[in-house]
Scaffold this active site. Structure first.
Site, PDB file in Angstrom:
ATOM      1  N   ASP A  36       0.890  -1.162   0.002  1.00 52.61           N
ATOM      2  CA  ASP A  36      -0.159  -0.047   0.088  1.00 52.61           C
ATOM      3  C   ASP A  36       0.948   1.433  -0.016  1.00 52.61           C
ATOM      4  O   ASP A  36       0.374   2.496  -0.261  1.00 52.61           O
ATOM      5  CB  ASP A  36      -0.998   0.133   1.047  1.00 52.61           C
ATOM      6  CG  ASP A  36      -2.098  -1.097   1.029  1.00 52.61           C
ATOM      7  OD1 ASP A  36      -2.142  -1.671  -0.246  1.00 52.61           O
ATOM      8  OD2 ASP A  36      -3.030  -1.258   1.837  1.00 52.61           O
ATOM      9  N   ASP A 277     -10.570  34.557 -36.446  1.00 56.94           N
ATOM     10  CA  ASP A 277      -9.853  33.537 -36.544  1.00 56.94           C
ATOM     11  C   ASP A 277     -10.502  32.261 -35.871  1.00 56.94           C
ATOM     12  O   ASP A 277     -10.305  31.035 -36.045  1.00 56.94           O
ATOM     13  CB  ASP A 277      -8.362  33.562 -36.226  1.00 56.94           C
ATOM     14  CG  ASP A 277      -7.594  32.324 -36.120  1.00 56.94           C
ATOM     15  OD1 ASP A 277      -7.431  32.070 -37.539  1.00 56.94           O
ATOM     16  OD2 ASP A 277      -6.907  31.715 -35.364  1.00 56.94           O
ATOM     17  N   GLY A 412      -7.510  27.622 -36.480  1.00 56.80           N
ATOM     18  CA  GLY A 412      -8.217  28.277 -37.365  1.00 56.80           C
ATOM     19  C   GLY A 412      -7.919  28.624 -38.817  1.00 56.80           C
ATOM     20  O   GLY A 412      -8.365  27.926 -39.601  1.00 56.80           O
ATOM     21  N   LEU A 413      -6.845  29.527 -39.007  1.00 56.41           N
ATOM     22  CA  LEU A 413      -6.408  29.819 -40.372  1.00 56.41           C
ATOM     23  C   LEU A 413      -6.006  28.400 -41.100  1.00 56.41           C
ATOM     24  O   LEU A 413      -6.525  28.368 -42.260  1.00 56.41           O
ATOM     25  CB  LEU A 413      -5.564  30.919 -40.340  1.00 56.41           C
ATOM     26  CG  LEU A 413      -5.982  32.201 -40.151  1.00 56.41           C
ATOM     27  CD1 LEU A 413      -4.587  33.126 -40.208  1.00 56.41           C
ATOM     28  CD2 LEU A 413      -6.832  32.714 -41.381  1.00 56.41           C
TER      29      LEU A 413
END
Lengths: 514, 433
Positions: A36, A277, A412-413
């Site tokens: 443990d 964008d 984005g672009l």
């Protein structure tokens, strides 16, 4: 008995360790067998702490079972107090020791150790890690706050922050961010607990006017008790995302008796999300899974601040199922409440998301399905303790979230260019990416590979494609071809069309157009 | 270099302590066993802690669908509301339906299943009645109250021997059994050496195939590739096989001695052995020489982990010229490691078992140049400005044999090299090699 290949939560005594390790001056004696002690490495390796967690394990063995494991426990307690001189001792049992019924609390009371002892009853076979952490925090606060009356003349702008813990998702930076935010708003932050607090700090909790619950999974029970026992109000708006942070500030100012101010947003998310964008983010389908706090907040940000469409929402924490169901209803989806990652995988497959926001497990599922993913919630991984400052809460947290959720998507672009120049010889599935080594093999397929594990997923008879339709499908840009295929098949299946023709392909395209 | 002869020295009396053990339990050996034995699936019958241990220790997340799982016992199982055996049967049925490719299902006992005395051997024979021959089911215990880290492999192999070497096996008895998990690449290297030495009928246990039969007879000899195999060795001996005594194949010296012991047993001409190993031994020496400057004279402290510590210490001391401060092992099998202990320098401190806090005190007092320890201790030591090597890599990395001798040295040298780079205190060309 439950078959598990991967779990979202550990046992409740690991939750207790998280509280002990979050605080100063607390030592936890855990009646547990050898092995443990693995839990230590959650702190030293995953969180990269510089010290061992303040836990002593009794490490009993099979041959001790015939003798007295209780004596081993008592010796461990005495030795731990002598060696570590804590201000308070937590005592408890792990799952194996629970079966031995040695009663650590009762044994510790007979020891006459010179420090307060807080016994823990954590039923390992019923409960899990977050419950264990919440219960331990509650027991400690009850033990040190007691029922003494609160002082008079408490300044209205004084508050405590409850809930941040060791191994929590970005807790370290969230606390820094929120304390800074509150201080700027004229609030006086007294105690932050459990992270960084001592038992003496816990005793001072009632000396503030109100509490702020940053992580309900850990502090909800405690805040409710403080309200009942001491009449302390608490705020449970979670400042994740711009609007929630604004609401949080408004609520805090109201409860502190400060006048409301015109919202001064100091974030970039709002503008970035408006910028041209970000147009490509519109209605991206997002599947969200995690702890309740982060999942609910993620759904709200995704939907209201980034313009995504929530196509799935869920949590592994049954304790917060109702909150997550309510949130899911707002987005018109049914909440996934499950700690079985195979069920979650099936839900993701069925939801056909374009982005997954989840835990490390969903990251793997998404990787297999070739869907972008960002991690938003514990259970944590070494990656979730970055060297840089990266809170999730407050205005800076919103900026961090914008970056970390949007970057895994095609930018984005970049996506617009791929659409515009899709017949260009460079933008096809056999052209290798510009950042790869020239010898790197070209990506052969960008289509979602069939999930290797579909047994749990709802499978129907997949209609076959005519050769002509298959050829037409190849004209669809590779980065959306997988989605086109899945949508067309779904459409065909729904209408009982067989086989799929070119007509079906375009019918489906029109059907799913948005 | 000549083949080592044990040097007489007084066997030191180890420090024996009982306290907190900072050692993994036997369940953890599943992590390398499931990579090695590719047709086996390991099902731990245990608690949520066991499942959490496996995923934390294994970084299970890198295999989203690993070949091991946990059947998590719940309140209703313990309260007697559900018959545990029925529950287990259901879990197994569900698993086999999902993964029909499993040829051997291994039920692994844990601390809680041992404490409540859930009889997994009985469960295995019952499940065999249902699922054999398509799926074979065996059981062993990897519980932390009985086993440390590597001993799980020992119990697994003992169970595998009991199952595979049963009367249903037919065929010729193996001449040589190499006992103990070795990486595939190491197994292949040894296989090539055995072929060149003219040795046939060699079986590696475990092999890549769990189901393949194993025939053991009185003419079978076996040699240990790992020092932690007391139960598995006893299981082979009980079937008439006899052990070839040797030190372990770590470093050029260990590997030479190990092959020599095999060759002597099978009457292979020593000149042939020398001819076969000349090239590999030269390569090992060359590779090790790169790292000797980093390790020579360095003072090393071993915390207990895998039971490989005496062999690793012998390698460091005799082939790398390091000084040994304390050599800790969770358990010392007197007979199997006698040769290793005899080769340790006089006066070295041995420790068996652990009281971790006391041991940390001794370590700080000794102030070693390198601390070999488990994952829970390494970063705290680094934070104190000490240099540490996490021992788990000795279990997960191929380190046996001539071709790995340099890699083994590198594992010890790397933390020291890194420290030198980061503190700017050493010859950079050396450091970045």
């Amino acid at each position: 008995m439950k078959l598990s290949m991967w779990t979202y939560e550990g046992p409740p005594h690991v939750g207790a360790m998280r509280i002990a390790a979050s605080m100063q001056g607390v030592h936890y004696v855990l009646h547990a067998p050898q092995g443990d002690t693995y839990a230590d490495l959650l702190f030293t390796m995953i969180e990269r702490r510089q010290s061992r967690p303040p836990v002593t394990y009794t490490t009993f063995q099979a041959r001790d079972l015939a003798g007295s494991t209780a004596d081993i426990f008592k010796k461990a307690c005495r030795d731990a107090v002598a060696r570590f001189t804590p201000e308070a001792l937590l005592v408890g049992a792990s799952c194996t020791a629970e079966l031995l019924q040695d009663d650590p609390g009762g044994l510790a009371r007979t020891l006459d150790v010179p420090v307060p002892v807080v016994p823990l009853e954590l039923p390992s076979y019923q409960k899990k890690e977050n419950w264990g952490a919440a219960e331990t925090f509650y027991r400690l606060v009850r033990a040190f706050v007691g029922r003494n009356p609160r002082p008079d003349n408490i300044p209205a702008n004084s508050c405590n922050i409850l809930g941040p813990t060791s191994l929590g998702f970005r807790c370290r930076d969230d606390v820094t961010e929120i304390v800074k935010l509150l201080t700027e708003e004229g609030l006086d932050v007294r105690v932050v607990a459990p992270m960084g607090a001592t038992p003496a700090d816990l005793a001072r909790i009632p000396e503030a006017a109100f509490n702020i619950v940053l992580y309900p999974e850990i502090a909800d029970v405690t805040a409710r008790w403080l309200k009942t026992a001491h009449g302390m109000p608490f705020i449970s708006t979670i400042p994740i995302g711009v609007q929630a942070t604004q609401n949080f500030v408004d609520e805090v100012r109201a409860i502190a008796g400060l006048p409301t101010r015109e919202g001064r947003t100091r974030d970039r998310l709002t503008w970035y999300s408006r910028s041209i964008d970000s147009n490509y983010l519109t209605n991206k389908r997002v599947f969200i899974f995690g702890d309740a706090t982060h999942a609910i907040a993620a759904a709200r940000i995704a939907s209201e601040e980034l313009g995504f469409r929530v196509c799935g929402l869920g949590t592994y924490m049954r304790e917060f199922a109702r909150d997550v169901r309510d949130a899911a209803a707002k987005y018109g989806v049914e909440a996934v409440i499950s700690d079985d990652h195979l069920e979650v995988e099936a839900a993701i497959v069925a939801a056909r998301p374009e982005l997954v926001l989840g835990t490390q497990m969903e990251r793997h599922i998404a990787k297999r399905l070739r869907v972008p993913c960002a991690v938003i919630s514990a259970p944590t991984h070494v990656q979730d303790f970055p060297a840089r400052y990266s809170p999730q809460m407050g205005f800076e947290g919103a900026n961090v979230i914008f970056d970390s959720w949007v970057h895994p998507l095609m930018m984005g672009l970049e996506e617009h260019l791929l659409q515009m120049f899709r017949d260009d010889f460079e933008f096809n599935d056999s052209a290798s990416a510009s950042h790869l080594h020239p010898q790197a093999p070209a990506v052969k397929t960008v289509e979602a590979a069939p999930a290797p594990v579909v047994a749990a997923a709802p499978t129907g008879v997949i209609a076959t494609w005519t050769l002509e339709a298959e050829r037409e499908l190849q004209k669809v840009p590779f980065f959306v071809r997988g989605k086109a295929r899945r949508n067309t098949e779904l459409f065909a299946q729904g209408k009982g069309i067989h086989p799929i023709t070119v007509e079906t392909l375009y019918d489906a395209k029109a059907h799913f157009a948005r | 270099m000549s083949v080592a002869q044990p040097v007489a020295c007084n066997e030191p009396t180890p420090i024996r302590q009982r306290g907190q053990h900072e050692v993994f339990c036997g369940l953890t050996s599943i992590i390398w066993l499931h990579r090695k034995v590719q047709d086996a699936f390991f099902l731990v019958v245990g608690s949520r802690t066991c499942a959490h241990l496996l995923q934390s220790a294994a970084g299970v997340m890198i295999f989203s669908e690993p070949r091991f799982a946990t059947a998590i016992m719940e309140e209703r199982d313990l309260a007697g509301m559900a018959d545990m055996h029925d529950e287990l049967d259901n879990v197994v049925a569900r698993l086999l339906e999902r993964r029909p490719d499993i040829r051997m299902l291994v039920l692994v006992g844990s601390c809680p299943s041992e404490v409540i005395k859930l009889d997994l051997s009985r469960a295995a024979s019952r499940l065999n009645a249902v699922h054999a021959p398509r799926h074979r089911v065996i059981a062993y215990s990897g519980s932390g109250i009985e086993t440390t880290f590597t001993q799980g492999e020992d119990n697994f192999l003992a169970a595998l021997i009991a199952d595979k070497a049963s009367p249903r096996s037919a065929g010729e008895a193996a001449k040589l059994v190499v006992l103990g998990c070795l990486a595939d690449v190491v197994e292949d290297q040894f296989s090539r050496l055995f072929a060149e030495l003219g040795l046939s009928g060699v079986t590696f246990l475990p092999g890549r195939d769990a189901i393949k039969g194993l025939v053991v007879g009185p003419e079978t000899r076996f040699i240990l590739a790992q020092p932690y195999l007391g139960a598995a060795a006893a299981a082979l001996e009980a079937r008439g096989a006899r052990r070839i005594d040797s030190i372990f194949p770590l470093g050029a010296e260990g590997t030479s001695a190990w092959l020599r012991a095999i060759c002597m047993t099978f009457g292979v001409d020593m000149a042939r052995l020398d001819a076969v190993v000349a090239q590999p031994r030269r390569r090992a020496a060359e590779a090790m020489a790169h790292y000797r400057p980093w390790l020579e004279g360095r003072r090393v402290f071993f915390f207990p982990d895998s039971q490989m510590e005496p062999s690793l210490a012998r390698f460091l001391s005799r082939e790398m010229g390091s000084e040994l401060l304390e050599v800790g092992s969770p358990y010392l099998h007197r007979e199997h490691v006698a040769g290793e202990l005899a080769l340790l320098p006089p006066g070295v401190t041995l420790s068996e078992g652990q009281d971790v806090d006391e041991q940390i005190d001794r370590c700080r007092t000794a102030n070693p140049d390198l601390i070999v320890c488990g994952l829970g201790l390494a970063n705290p030591f680094e934070a104190e400005g000490r240099v540490s090597k996490w021992s788990i890599e000795f279990s997960f990395t191929p380190i046996q044999g001539f071709e790995q001798a340099g890699d083994l040295a590198e594992l010890f040298a790397r933390p020291l090299m890194r420290n030198a780079i980061l503190t700017g205190g050493a010859d950079r060309r050396e450091a970045v090699r």
